[in-house]
Design a protein around this motif. Structure first.
Motif, PDB file in Angstrom:
ATOM      1  N   THR A  16     -63.220   4.900 -23.088  1.00 17.68           N
ATOM      2  CA  THR A  16     -63.342   6.014 -22.159  1.00 17.68           C
ATOM      3  C   THR A  16     -63.257   7.335 -22.895  1.00 17.68           C
ATOM      4  OG1 THR A  16     -60.982   5.874 -21.726  1.00 17.68           O
ATOM      5  CG2 THR A  16     -62.415   4.698 -20.214  1.00 17.68           C
ATOM      6  N   LEU A  17     -64.209   7.606 -23.755  1.00 14.98           N
ATOM      7  CA  LEU A  17     -64.229   8.905 -24.426  1.00 14.98           C
ATOM      8  C   LEU A  17     -64.425  10.027 -23.417  1.00 14.98           C
ATOM      9  CD1 LEU A  17     -66.304   8.155 -27.633  1.00 14.98           C
ATOM     10  CD2 LEU A  17     -63.831   8.375 -27.407  1.00 14.98           C
ATOM     11  N   GLY A  61     -62.746  19.683 -35.910  1.00 14.13           N
ATOM     12  CA  GLY A  61     -61.789  19.816 -34.819  1.00 14.13           C
ATOM     13  C   GLY A  61     -60.387  20.077 -35.327  1.00 14.13           C
ATOM     14  N   ARG A  62     -59.974  19.355 -36.356  1.00 14.05           N
ATOM     15  CA  ARG A  62     -58.620  19.544 -36.889  1.00 14.05           C
ATOM     16  C   ARG A  62     -58.470  20.866 -37.619  1.00 14.05           C
ATOM     17  NH1 ARG A  62     -56.576  13.483 -38.777  1.00 14.05           N
ATOM     18  NH2 ARG A  62     -56.324  12.713 -36.626  1.00 14.05           N
ATOM     19  N   ALA A  63     -59.582  21.427 -38.058  1.00 16.07           N
ATOM     20  CA  ALA A  63     -59.538  22.756 -38.681  1.00 16.07           C
ATOM     21  C   ALA A  63     -59.605  23.877 -37.645  1.00 16.07           C
ATOM     22  CB  ALA A  63     -60.680  22.902 -39.677  1.00 16.07           C
ATOM     23  N   GLY A  64     -59.645  23.525 -36.374  1.00 16.11           N
ATOM     24  CA  GLY A  64     -59.680  24.524 -35.316  1.00 16.11           C
ATOM     25  C   GLY A  64     -61.043  25.120 -35.055  1.00 16.11           C
ATOM     26  N   VAL A  65     -62.112  24.457 -35.501  1.00 14.20           N
ATOM     27  CA  VAL A  65     -63.465  24.985 -35.340  1.00 14.20           C
ATOM     28  C   VAL A  65     -64.033  24.533 -34.002  1.00 14.20           C
ATOM     29  CG1 VAL A  65     -65.799  25.028 -36.289  1.00 14.20           C
ATOM     30  CG2 VAL A  65     -63.820  24.988 -37.829  1.00 14.20           C
ATOM     31  N   ASP A  66     -64.507  25.475 -33.227  1.00 17.71           N
ATOM     32  CA  ASP A  66     -65.153  25.226 -31.937  1.00 17.71           C
ATOM     33  C   ASP A  66     -66.454  24.461 -32.176  1.00 17.71           C
ATOM     34  OD1 ASP A  66     -65.988  25.548 -29.218  1.00 17.71           O
ATOM     35  OD2 ASP A  66     -67.140  27.315 -29.831  1.00 17.71           O
ATOM     36  N   THR A  67     -66.522  23.195 -31.745  1.00 16.22           N
ATOM     37  CA  THR A  67     -67.585  22.285 -32.173  1.00 16.22           C
ATOM     38  C   THR A  67     -68.175  21.516 -31.001  1.00 16.22           C
ATOM     39  OG1 THR A  67     -66.473  21.961 -34.309  1.00 16.22           O
ATOM     40  CG2 THR A  67     -68.107  20.315 -33.680  1.00 16.22           C
ATOM     41  N   LEU A  68     -69.489  21.367 -31.014  1.00 16.29           N
ATOM     42  CA  LEU A  68     -70.198  20.499 -30.070  1.00 16.29           C
ATOM     43  C   LEU A  68     -70.873  19.381 -30.855  1.00 16.29           C
ATOM     44  CD1 LEU A  68     -71.415  19.863 -27.229  1.00 16.29           C
ATOM     45  CD2 LEU A  68     -73.371  21.286 -27.906  1.00 16.29           C
ATOM     46  N   VAL A  69     -70.732  18.147 -30.369  1.00 18.81           N
ATOM     47  CA  VAL A  69     -71.461  17.002 -30.899  1.00 18.81           C
ATOM     48  C   VAL A  69     -72.484  16.573 -29.855  1.00 18.81           C
ATOM     49  CG1 VAL A  69     -71.316  14.631 -31.753  1.00 18.81           C
ATOM     50  CG2 VAL A  69     -69.435  16.227 -32.187  1.00 18.81           C
ATOM     51  N   VAL A  70     -73.747  16.543 -30.242  1.00 21.15           N
ATOM     52  CA  VAL A  70     -74.780  16.048 -29.337  1.00 21.15           C
ATOM     53  C   VAL A  70     -75.266  14.698 -29.863  1.00 21.15           C
ATOM     54  CG1 VAL A  70     -75.529  18.268 -28.437  1.00 21.15           C
ATOM     55  CG2 VAL A  70     -76.575  17.395 -30.524  1.00 21.15           C
ATOM     56  N   GLU A  71     -75.412  13.759 -28.960  1.00 21.99           N
ATOM     57  CA  GLU A  71     -75.820  12.392 -29.279  1.00 21.99           C
ATOM     58  C   GLU A  71     -76.923  11.975 -28.315  1.00 21.99           C
ATOM     59  OE1 GLU A  71     -76.799   8.926 -30.174  1.00 21.99           O
ATOM     60  OE2 GLU A  71     -75.211   9.729 -31.477  1.00 21.99           O
ATOM     61  N   ARG A  72     -78.039  11.460 -28.854  1.00 21.65           N
ATOM     62  CA  ARG A  72     -79.179  11.118 -27.999  1.00 21.65           C
ATOM     63  C   ARG A  72     -78.890   9.922 -27.100  1.00 21.65           C
ATOM     64  NH1 ARG A  72     -83.562   7.867 -31.745  1.00 21.65           N
ATOM     65  NH2 ARG A  72     -82.061   6.626 -32.926  1.00 21.65           N
ATOM     66  N   GLY A  73     -78.014   9.007 -27.532  1.00 25.69           N
ATOM     67  CA  GLY A  73     -77.802   7.769 -26.800  1.00 25.69           C
ATOM     68  C   GLY A  73     -76.656   7.847 -25.815  1.00 25.69           C
ATOM     69  N   ARG A  74     -76.426   6.720 -25.170  1.00 24.15           N
ATOM     70  CA  ARG A  74     -75.388   6.605 -24.152  1.00 24.15           C
ATOM     71  C   ARG A  74     -74.031   6.358 -24.785  1.00 24.15           C
ATOM     72  NH1 ARG A  74     -77.482   2.075 -19.974  1.00 24.15           N
ATOM     73  NH2 ARG A  74     -75.366   2.413 -19.210  1.00 24.15           N
ATOM     74  N   GLU A  75     -72.982   6.623 -24.008  1.00 30.43           N
ATOM     75  CA  GLU A  75     -71.672   6.093 -24.354  1.00 30.43           C
ATOM     76  C   GLU A  75     -71.534   4.741 -23.673  1.00 30.43           C
ATOM     77  OE1 GLU A  75     -66.885   6.632 -23.758  1.00 30.43           O
ATOM     78  OE2 GLU A  75     -68.194   8.237 -23.050  1.00 30.43           O
ATOM     79  N   TRP A  76     -71.305   3.706 -24.474  1.00 37.20           N
ATOM     80  CA  TRP A  76     -71.206   2.348 -23.950  1.00 37.20           C
ATOM     81  C   TRP A  76     -69.738   1.966 -23.800  1.00 37.20           C
ATOM     82  CZ3 TRP A  76     -75.595   0.115 -22.326  1.00 37.20           C
ATOM     83  CH2 TRP A  76     -76.795   0.679 -22.787  1.00 37.20           C
ATOM     84  N   PRO A  77     -69.348   1.483 -22.634  1.00 33.58           N
ATOM     85  CA  PRO A  77     -67.929   1.174 -22.429  1.00 33.58           C
ATOM     86  C   PRO A  77     -67.523  -0.125 -23.095  1.00 33.58           C
ATOM     87  CG  PRO A  77     -69.207   0.514 -20.513  1.00 33.58           C
ATOM     88  CD  PRO A  77     -70.177   1.203 -21.444  1.00 33.58           C
ATOM     89  N   VAL A  78     -66.228  -0.259 -23.329  1.00 37.77           N
ATOM     90  CA  VAL A  78     -65.660  -1.553 -23.694  1.00 37.77           C
ATOM     91  C   VAL A  78     -65.282  -2.251 -22.394  1.00 37.77           C
ATOM     92  CG1 VAL A  78     -63.716  -2.712 -24.802  1.00 37.77           C
ATOM     93  CG2 VAL A  78     -64.834  -0.789 -25.927  1.00 37.77           C
ATOM     94  N   ALA A  79     -65.784  -3.464 -22.207  1.00 40.93           N
ATOM     95  CA  ALA A  79     -65.566  -4.208 -20.967  1.00 40.93           C
ATOM     96  C   ALA A  79     -65.046  -5.596 -21.320  1.00 40.93           C
ATOM     97  CB  ALA A  79     -66.862  -4.301 -20.154  1.00 40.93           C
TER      98      ALA A  79
END
Length: 525
Positions: A16-17, A61-79
């Protein structure tokens, strides 16, 4: 709201990201969530959430940099109690990235509905290139082998500014710890689905080879639950290539990515496919993104801007984006070396059958063992115990090999008529030495084991480890900074000069990214 490590790991373990993002930003409907969702400018933007992109996201993120990650695919759940992905035994639309017909080794062509599935197979000239398409990138679809190249080949491939001692002491161990890589435990190795692994070791020993355990990122506790029939069968029946929805793999969605989101400085937007990149007159990078639904419909386009752009879309798509940007004039200062130095990592698969030996009722997909041959064949070769899902219930033994080929390379070129970038000059001859080496090993194993027969693996020329095109030391410096374009970085397999030096490349990609990000963060760029 502070997010504690235990909560991060719990959310990551449940896949659940999105829930973790909501915990950091506030739920849907909150002011913080609305403000975050509407933003289009970030200090840093990362294209891709695979091994390089996830490392970049966490360290920024740990350096405090305002960051966006874009990913073309889906987030797949663990089920843990149901199947999520399709497989060789049950083809679904979730398997392939916008294909109408399946295309995979030992899988018969089958019609499917085009959709944003987990695996892209691009039919390039002379070579099929496979790469992951989902949150976590290649870590969703790879087979978990996490190995470092031998020193002699590492030093042959990389510039002198990258010292093997530093990687062996610092960066390889750091990545292994983050990914939770370990060798297959004895109880799993001795279980029925890994009968084929034990036979493979016996076959190689009979041919005079010394096998050794290979580190893997499979979750052995989930494998044990499969063995106890307490989880849906996935990894123990040969599934891996299109994901293990029960959590059998420790993908990046269980390590780097949740840790990045928990910093509160990183946003992740799935189903955002980058179509082009350029630079605005004010100096900011422009990234045009196509937004998709889970079914593949286009919702619209968005332009994002940033001051620092990290391209980690994987070798194939990083070359597509950057070569097009250079040749269309969107980023005209990109170096001429961009697009050159591509290689297939010497990927080869061979199979043998020993009909009178029991190979197990099924063949588990985690790789247990390998054997290295530095001098015996045309090329140095790492052989790995493998499984092709179509053979998982048959008395067949499969070897996957990666060979050290420092000579044969290809080039990505832009065609102004089609407005597409493709691999322009790959031929069967460029894989011939790797193929000979793999077949010579197979013949040796067959000759040493009575009753064994060769099996022809019918497939198109194929690689799951595309490398190069933005080669470190040529197109970039040792920290992935692209020559001639300030603020532009590459952090993925395209940095590797066509070959990982007798290893699967995931560990090296992540280690190169860790080293690069340490330098970038310490020098503020």
């Amino acid at each position: 709201m502070p997010i504690h490590r235990r909560e991060v790991l719990g959310l990551a373990g449940r896949g659940t990201l999105a829930g973790l993002g909501a915990a950091v930003l506030g739920g849907a409907g909150s002011r913080a969530f609305a403000a975050a969702a509407s933003r289009t400018h970030f200090r840093a933007l990362v294209i891709g959430s695979g091994f390089g992109g996830s490392v970049a996201a966490l360290r920024l993120g740990r350096a405090g940099v305002d960051t966006l990650v874009v990913e073309r695919g889906r987030e797949w759940p663990v089920a843990p109690r149901r199947h999520v992905f399709g497989s060789m035994n049950g083809v679904t639309d979730t398997m392939f990235w916008f294909r109408r017909t399946t295309r995979w080794p030992a899988l018969l062509p089958t019609p499917v509905r085009p959709a944003p599935g987990v695996m892209e197979v691009s039919e390039e000239r002379g070579l099929d290139i496979a790469c992951g398409a989902g949150v976590g990138g290649g870590s969703i679809v790879y087979t978990g082998v996490t190995v470092a190249p031998p020193r002699r080949y590492f030093e042959r491939l990389y510039p002198s500014g990258l010292r093997y001692e530093e990687f062996a002491r610092t960066w390889f161990p750091k990545v292994r710890r983050m990914l939770g890589a370990s060798a297959m435990p004895g109880d799993v190795y001795r279980s029925m689905p890994f009968t084929h692994s034990r036979l493979w070791d016996q076959h190689l020993a009979g041919a005079g080879a010394r096998t050794f355990p290979l580190d893997s990122t499979f979750d052995w506790d989930v494998i044990r639950r499969e063995l106890a029939h307490a989880a849906p069968l996935s990894a123990t029946v040969g599934e891996s290539d299109f994901g293990c929805g029960n959590g059998a793999k420790r993908s990046l969605t269980r390590s780097y990515l949740p840790a990045a989101l928990a910093t509160g400085n990183v946003q992740l937007r799935p189903l955002h496919e980058v179509r082009s990149i350029g630079r605005r007159p004010d100096g900011r990078f422009s990234v045009e993104v196509r937004r998709l639904t889970t079914g593949g419909a286009v919702l619209g386009t968005t332009e994002f801007t940033c001051g620092m752009l990290f391209v980690a879309a994987g070798t194939l798509n990083t070359n597509r984006l950057l070569v097009a940007a250079r040749d269309r004039g969107d980023l005209a200062d990109l170096p001429e070396s961009l697009g050159t130095g591509f290689g297939d990592n010497g990927d080869q698969a061979t199979a043998r059958s020993q009909p009178l030996r029991f190979h197990g009722g099924s063949q588990g997909s985690p790789c247990a063992s390998g054997a290295f041959f530095p001098d015996e064949f045309d090329l140095p070769l790492l052989a790995e115990s493998w499984v092709l899902p179509a053979y998982h219930a048959l008395p067949a033994s499969v070897t996957f090999s990666v060979t050290v080929d420092t000579d044969n390379r290809g080039t990505f070129r832009y065609d102004p008529r089609s407005r597409r970038v493709s691999l322009a000059d790959w031929t069967a001859g460029k894989s011939a030495a790797a193929a000979r080496s793999a077949l010579e090993l197979s013949d040796r194993v067959i000759a040493a084991n009575p009753g064994m027969l060769p099996v022809t693996v019918k497939t198109h020329p194929f690689t799951g480890h595309p490398l190069g095109g933005c080669v470190i030391g040529s197109t970039t410096d040792v920290a992935g900074r692209v020559h001639g374009v300030r603020g532009l970085y590459v952090l993925d397999g395209s940095l590797i000069p066509g070959n990982a030096g007798g290893a699967n490349p995931s560990l090296t990609i992540a280690a190169l990214a860790e080293r690069a990000m340490a330098e970038i963060v310490s020098m503020a760029g």
